[in-house]
Design a protein around this motif. Structure first.
Motif, mmCIF file in Angstrom:
data_model
loop_
_atom_site.group_PDB
_atom_site.id
_atom_site.type_symbol
_atom_site.label_atom_id
_atom_site.label_comp_id
_atom_site.label_asym_id
_atom_site.label_seq_id
_atom_site.Cartn_x
_atom_site.Cartn_y
_atom_site.Cartn_z
ATOM 1 N N ARG A 40 -11.305 -11.997 -88.331
ATOM 2 C CA ARG A 40 -11.425 -11.167 -86.974
ATOM 3 C C ARG A 40 -10.431 -9.810 -86.958
ATOM 4 N NH1 ARG A 40 -12.716 -16.350 -84.192
ATOM 5 N NH2 ARG A 40 -10.375 -16.457 -83.517
ATOM 6 N N THR A 41 -9.279 -10.426 -87.169
ATOM 7 C CA THR A 41 -8.022 -9.192 -87.513
ATOM 8 C C THR A 41 -8.489 -8.207 -88.514
ATOM 9 O OG1 THR A 41 -6.427 -10.912 -86.648
ATOM 10 C CG2 THR A 41 -5.594 -8.973 -87.841
ATOM 11 N N SER A 52 -6.151 -14.256 -83.583
ATOM 12 C CA SER A 52 -5.609 -15.844 -84.367
ATOM 13 C C SER A 52 -6.489 -15.904 -85.580
ATOM 14 C CB SER A 52 -5.673 -16.897 -83.422
ATOM 15 O OG SER A 52 -7.064 -17.271 -83.314
ATOM 16 N N ASP A 53 -7.498 -15.354 -85.838
ATOM 17 C CA ASP A 53 -8.330 -15.459 -87.096
ATOM 18 C C ASP A 53 -8.197 -14.251 -87.885
ATOM 19 O OD1 ASP A 53 -10.774 -17.171 -88.093
ATOM 20 O OD2 ASP A 53 -11.314 -14.996 -88.511
ATOM 21 N N GLN A 59 -18.376 -13.658 -86.451
ATOM 22 C CA GLN A 59 -17.091 -13.189 -85.904
ATOM 23 C C GLN A 59 -17.319 -12.013 -84.871
ATOM 24 O OE1 GLN A 59 -14.634 -15.061 -86.176
ATOM 25 N NE2 GLN A 59 -14.376 -16.106 -88.117
ATOM 26 N N ALA A 95 -5.016 -13.312 -73.552
ATOM 27 C CA ALA A 95 -5.185 -14.535 -74.325
ATOM 28 C C ALA A 95 -6.502 -14.130 -75.076
ATOM 29 C CB ALA A 95 -5.603 -15.677 -73.114
ATOM 30 N N ARG A 96 -7.358 -13.579 -74.517
ATOM 31 C CA ARG A 96 -8.596 -13.241 -75.277
ATOM 32 C C ARG A 96 -8.373 -12.193 -76.715
ATOM 33 N NH1 ARG A 96 -10.867 -11.699 -70.335
ATOM 34 N NH2 ARG A 96 -10.961 -9.496 -71.050
ATOM 35 N N CYS A 134 -15.435 -11.452 -76.492
ATOM 36 C CA CYS A 134 -13.938 -11.069 -76.222
ATOM 37 C C CYS A 134 -13.695 -9.605 -75.503
ATOM 38 C CB CYS A 134 -12.828 -11.299 -77.286
ATOM 39 S SG CYS A 134 -12.654 -12.919 -77.825
ATOM 40 N N GLY A 178 -5.256 -12.453 -78.195
ATOM 41 C CA GLY A 178 -4.573 -13.408 -78.947
ATOM 42 C C GLY A 178 -5.699 -14.275 -79.524
ATOM 43 N N HIS A 179 -6.678 -14.680 -79.089
ATOM 44 C CA HIS A 179 -7.502 -15.532 -79.824
ATOM 45 C C HIS A 179 -8.154 -14.748 -80.522
ATOM 46 C CE1 HIS A 179 -10.744 -18.349 -80.437
ATOM 47 N NE2 HIS A 179 -11.615 -17.337 -80.184
ATOM 48 N N ALA A 180 -8.732 -13.484 -80.457
ATOM 49 C CA ALA A 180 -9.337 -12.822 -81.323
ATOM 50 C C ALA A 180 -8.339 -12.418 -82.693
ATOM 51 C CB ALA A 180 -9.828 -11.235 -80.987
ATOM 52 N N CYS A 219 -17.907 -13.432 -81.560
ATOM 53 C CA CYS A 219 -16.843 -13.666 -80.917
ATOM 54 C C CYS A 219 -16.274 -12.629 -80.405
ATOM 55 C CB CYS A 219 -15.772 -14.363 -81.761
ATOM 56 S SG CYS A 219 -14.450 -14.913 -81.269
#
Length: 114
Positions: free
Chosen positions: A29-30, A25-26, A60, A18-19, A67, A21-23, A63
């Motif tokens: 960040r990707t 999702s932006d 970012q 999930a972490r 993560c 995926g959160h990372a 974040c």
């Protein structure tokens, strides 16, 4: 909590994915993760390369550190960043290849997944 969900997958595994995926999702960040996949970098260089402000880059990176995906390395008064685990670079490459292979037409003008 590390309660087993199915087989050897635990809630800890679920939280870790999930972490990630959160990372991912932006978009910024990707892009940071993909840039660090190539080589470690200073935040100012990343900000310039990605066309974002230094404040956005700082937020970012914080974040991504939270993560557990990147880490900072002190270099005198500065710090540079790298992926926290060497296995992350090939995993990102595998994910990128998988996403491109699943449905290249997805996320076109009429896409509802975003």
């Amino acid at each position: 909590m590390t309660e087993t969900i199915a087989g050897s997958v635990t809630l800890t595994h679920t939280a870790a994915l999930a972490r990630l995926g959160h990372a991912l999702s932006d978009e910024t960040r990707t892009r940071i993760l993909l840039a660090l996949r190539e080589a470690p970098a200073y935040p100012s260089d990343l900000a310039d390369a990605l066309g974002v402000s230094r404040q956005v880059m700082s937020n970012q990176l914080a974040c991504l550190r939270g993560c557990g995906l990147v880490e900072s390395v002190k270099d005198g008064r500065r710090a540079w960043y790298r992926l926290a685990d060497t296995r992350l670079a090939p995993a990102l490459g595998d994910l990128l290849g998988l996403v491109l292979a699943v449905d290249p037409a997805c996320c076109g003008p009429d896409c509802t997944c975003a």
